[in-house]
Design an enzyme around this catalytic site. Structure first.
Site, PDB file in Angstrom:
ATOM      1  N   ASN A 114       8.953  10.264 -45.917  1.00 19.12           N
ATOM      2  CA  ASN A 114       7.744  11.072 -44.960  1.00 19.12           C
ATOM      3  C   ASN A 114       7.232   9.881 -44.044  1.00 19.12           C
ATOM      4  O   ASN A 114       6.179   9.153 -44.524  1.00 19.12           O
ATOM      5  CB  ASN A 114       6.466  11.612 -45.828  1.00 19.12           C
ATOM      6  CG  ASN A 114       7.080  12.704 -46.514  1.00 19.12           C
ATOM      7  OD1 ASN A 114       6.704  13.779 -46.376  1.00 19.12           O
ATOM      8  ND2 ASN A 114       7.546  12.339 -47.948  1.00 19.12           N
ATOM      9  N   GLU A 155      11.099  12.628 -49.938  1.00 15.68           N
ATOM     10  CA  GLU A 155      10.103  12.159 -50.936  1.00 15.68           C
ATOM     11  C   GLU A 155       9.047  13.215 -50.986  1.00 15.68           C
ATOM     12  O   GLU A 155       8.856  13.952 -50.025  1.00 15.68           O
ATOM     13  CB  GLU A 155       9.570  10.811 -50.231  1.00 15.68           C
ATOM     14  CG  GLU A 155       8.517  10.423 -50.803  1.00 15.68           C
ATOM     15  CD  GLU A 155       7.627   9.589 -50.015  1.00 15.68           C
ATOM     16  OE1 GLU A 155       7.461   9.481 -48.718  1.00 15.68           O
ATOM     17  OE2 GLU A 155       7.363   8.382 -50.582  1.00 15.68           O
ATOM     18  N   ASN A 202       4.751   7.986 -57.651  1.00 16.50           N
ATOM     19  CA  ASN A 202       5.354   8.509 -56.517  1.00 16.50           C
ATOM     20  C   ASN A 202       6.949   8.392 -56.928  1.00 16.50           C
ATOM     21  O   ASN A 202       7.704   7.525 -56.981  1.00 16.50           O
ATOM     22  CB  ASN A 202       5.478   7.870 -55.173  1.00 16.50           C
ATOM     23  CG  ASN A 202       6.090   8.756 -54.193  1.00 16.50           C
ATOM     24  OD1 ASN A 202       6.699   9.460 -54.123  1.00 16.50           O
ATOM     25  ND2 ASN A 202       5.549   8.369 -52.444  1.00 16.50           N
ATOM     26  N   GLU A 260      -1.380   6.163 -50.389  1.00 19.33           N
ATOM     27  CA  GLU A 260      -0.438   6.275 -51.581  1.00 19.33           C
ATOM     28  C   GLU A 260      -0.991   5.037 -52.520  1.00 19.33           C
ATOM     29  O   GLU A 260      -0.873   5.275 -53.703  1.00 19.33           O
ATOM     30  CB  GLU A 260       0.750   5.849 -50.916  1.00 19.33           C
ATOM     31  CG  GLU A 260       1.504   6.833 -50.448  1.00 19.33           C
ATOM     32  CD  GLU A 260       3.033   6.526 -50.125  1.00 19.33           C
ATOM     33  OE1 GLU A 260       3.829   6.362 -50.990  1.00 19.33           O
ATOM     34  OE2 GLU A 260       3.319   6.666 -48.830  1.00 19.33           O
ATOM     35  N   CYS A 275      11.239   6.234 -49.013  1.00 19.17           N
ATOM     36  CA  CYS A 275      10.451   5.850 -48.057  1.00 19.17           C
ATOM     37  C   CYS A 275      10.247   4.444 -47.451  1.00 19.17           C
ATOM     38  O   CYS A 275      11.280   3.568 -47.147  1.00 19.17           O
ATOM     39  CB  CYS A 275       9.049   6.571 -47.973  1.00 19.17           C
ATOM     40  SG  CYS A 275       8.683   6.667 -46.383  1.00 19.17           S
ATOM     41  N   LYS A 327       8.255   4.650 -57.105  1.00 20.61           N
ATOM     42  CA  LYS A 327       8.351   4.209 -55.875  1.00 20.61           C
ATOM     43  C   LYS A 327       7.513   2.760 -56.286  1.00 20.61           C
ATOM     44  O   LYS A 327       6.328   2.749 -56.726  1.00 20.61           O
ATOM     45  CB  LYS A 327       7.517   4.927 -54.914  1.00 20.61           C
ATOM     46  CG  LYS A 327       7.641   4.300 -53.424  1.00 20.61           C
ATOM     47  CD  LYS A 327       6.892   5.333 -52.678  1.00 20.61           C
ATOM     48  CE  LYS A 327       6.939   4.714 -51.134  1.00 20.61           C
ATOM     49  NZ  LYS A 327       6.261   5.791 -50.162  1.00 20.61           N
TER      50      LYS A 327
HETATM   51  N1  CDV Z   1       5.612   7.525 -46.847  1.00 18.31           N
HETATM   52  C1  CDV Z   1       5.956   6.069 -46.546  1.00 18.31           C
HETATM   53  O1  CDV Z   1       6.235   5.282 -47.369  1.00 18.31           O
HETATM   54  N2  CDV Z   1       5.682   5.866 -45.067  1.00 18.31           N
HETATM   55  C2  CDV Z   1       5.611   4.867 -44.423  1.00 18.31           C
HETATM   56  C3  CDV Z   1       4.635   4.487 -43.390  1.00 18.31           C
HETATM   57  C4  CDV Z   1       3.561   4.585 -43.998  1.00 18.31           C
HETATM   58  C5  CDV Z   1       4.969   3.430 -42.613  1.00 18.31           C
HETATM   59  C6  CDV Z   1       7.164   4.220 -44.057  1.00 18.31           C
HETATM   60  O2  CDV Z   1       7.546   3.349 -44.237  1.00 18.31           O
HETATM   61  O3  CDV Z   1       7.760   5.275 -43.531  1.00 18.31           O
END
Ligand code: CDV
Length: 315
Positions: free
Chosen positions: A196, A49, A109, A145, A171, A126
């Site tokens: 991430n 990501e 995103n 975000e 993510c 996203k």
């Molecule tokens: N970039 C993300 O979506 N990170 C989230 C964190 C903030 C919990 C994740 O689910 O890894």
């Protein structure tokens, strides 16, 4: 679909991208991993990501500053063109996450799926955006975000590519069973994910070992319950002092981890993924057409937050 179908899947994990690193330096690293994966027989390479920049939602700034520094106005563009050129030359596709500014000024995103001819075949924006939009002045870092991005409007697209069907997510999406079920209901056989994940959570106190185990349990359960291969690529290590977990994996439809990174740096893992495993599970234990009972799942789409128990019926 015939049996004995196989696809070479690689995950290209990235180590830290610092604020000072420009797009050219980052893309050079991606190009090297794309070449490496192609030389091992991969047909599809999964990148993280927001792969082109540091994980910038950790910094407080205006939307205009973020756009200027971290967003892409078009795709492909001159910075990422080498990736598209190698894809075509080597016959290897890829999945890439980046911050997208649309011509209308919307910010997402986003991730794209590029096939072996170097053509963008699908795009995902996203949906499950974590974090906050306000400035948490006392926090050691932010997770903005919800400030920098709008909720994605793409749904969960599944692309016919690489001789199979590929679903995309980013993510936080991986923690929500709806993500993977949306893919498997469209007969996706491979799911791709970039992430991430900061090692420290500013919203609640979660030990670092649980960050890794909740990541893995989400992927392993989702691969099994949806009878899919999943390729998951981290951006990890310490970005200007902000550490993120690694643990990039390729998970089989059995729920087993077929390959896993061992570093927190740029690292390629790959698997020759047997798609007949998907077919086996979908003919039997997860034969959706035979066994699913959507008439009993209405709450899943009707309710957002948890509420009162339903009235008892038929007792
Ligand atoms: N970039 C993300 O979506 N990170 C989230 C964190 C903030 C919990 C994740 O689910 O890894």
């Amino acid at each position: 679909m015939s049996t004995n179908r196989k696809i070479g899947i690689a995950v290209a994990q990235m180590g830290a991208v610092h604020l000072r690193d420009d797009r050219a330096a980052v893309v050079a690293r991606l190009v090297e991993m794309l070449r490496d994966a192609a030389s091992r027989g991969a047909k599809l390479v999964v990148f993280p990501e927001l792969a082109l920049t540091t994980f910038f939602p950790r910094y407080w700034m205006t939307e205009e500053e973020a756009v200027e520094r971290f967003f892409e106005r078009s795709m492909p563009n001159r910075h990422v063109q080498p990736l598209f050129d190698i894809a075509k030359e080597k016959g290897v596709g890829f999945y890439l996450g980046y911050a997208e500014l649309t011509p209308e000024g919307d910010r997402f995103n986003t991730s794209i799926l590029v096939d072996e001819s170097g053509r963008i075949v699908s795009k995902y924006r996203k949906i499950h955006l974590p974090g906050h939009s306000d400035h948490k002045v006392d926090a050691p870092f932010q997770h903005l975000e919800k400030k920098f991005f709008q909720v994605g409007d793409s749904g969960y697209p599944v692309a016919e590519a690489f001789g199979t069907r590929v679903g995309m997510c980013l993510c936080n999406d991986r923690r929500w069973p709806e993500t993977w079920r949306m893919m498997s209901l469209q007969s996706a056989e491979v799911g791709v994910l970039g992430y991430n994940t900061p090692s420290v959570n500013i919203h609640w106190n979660e030990p670092v070992h649980l960050r890794m185990s909740t990541h893995l349990v989400s992927l392993q359960a989702s691969a099994y319950q949806n009878a899919m291969w999943i390729g998951a690529a981290a951006k990890c290590g310490s970005e200007d002092g902000h550490h993120m977990i690694g643990g990039s994996v390729i998970v089989a439809p059995t729920g087993e981890i077929a390959a896993r990174t061992v570093t927190e740096e740029d690292e390629v893992i790959h698997v020759c993924a047997d798609l007949s495993l998907v077919e086996g599970f979908r003919e039997h234990v997860f034969n959706f057409a035979k066994h699913r009972r959507p008439e009993h799942y209405r709450l899943i789409v009707e309710r957002v937050g948890a509420g009162e128990p339903l009235p008892l019926e038929n007792i």
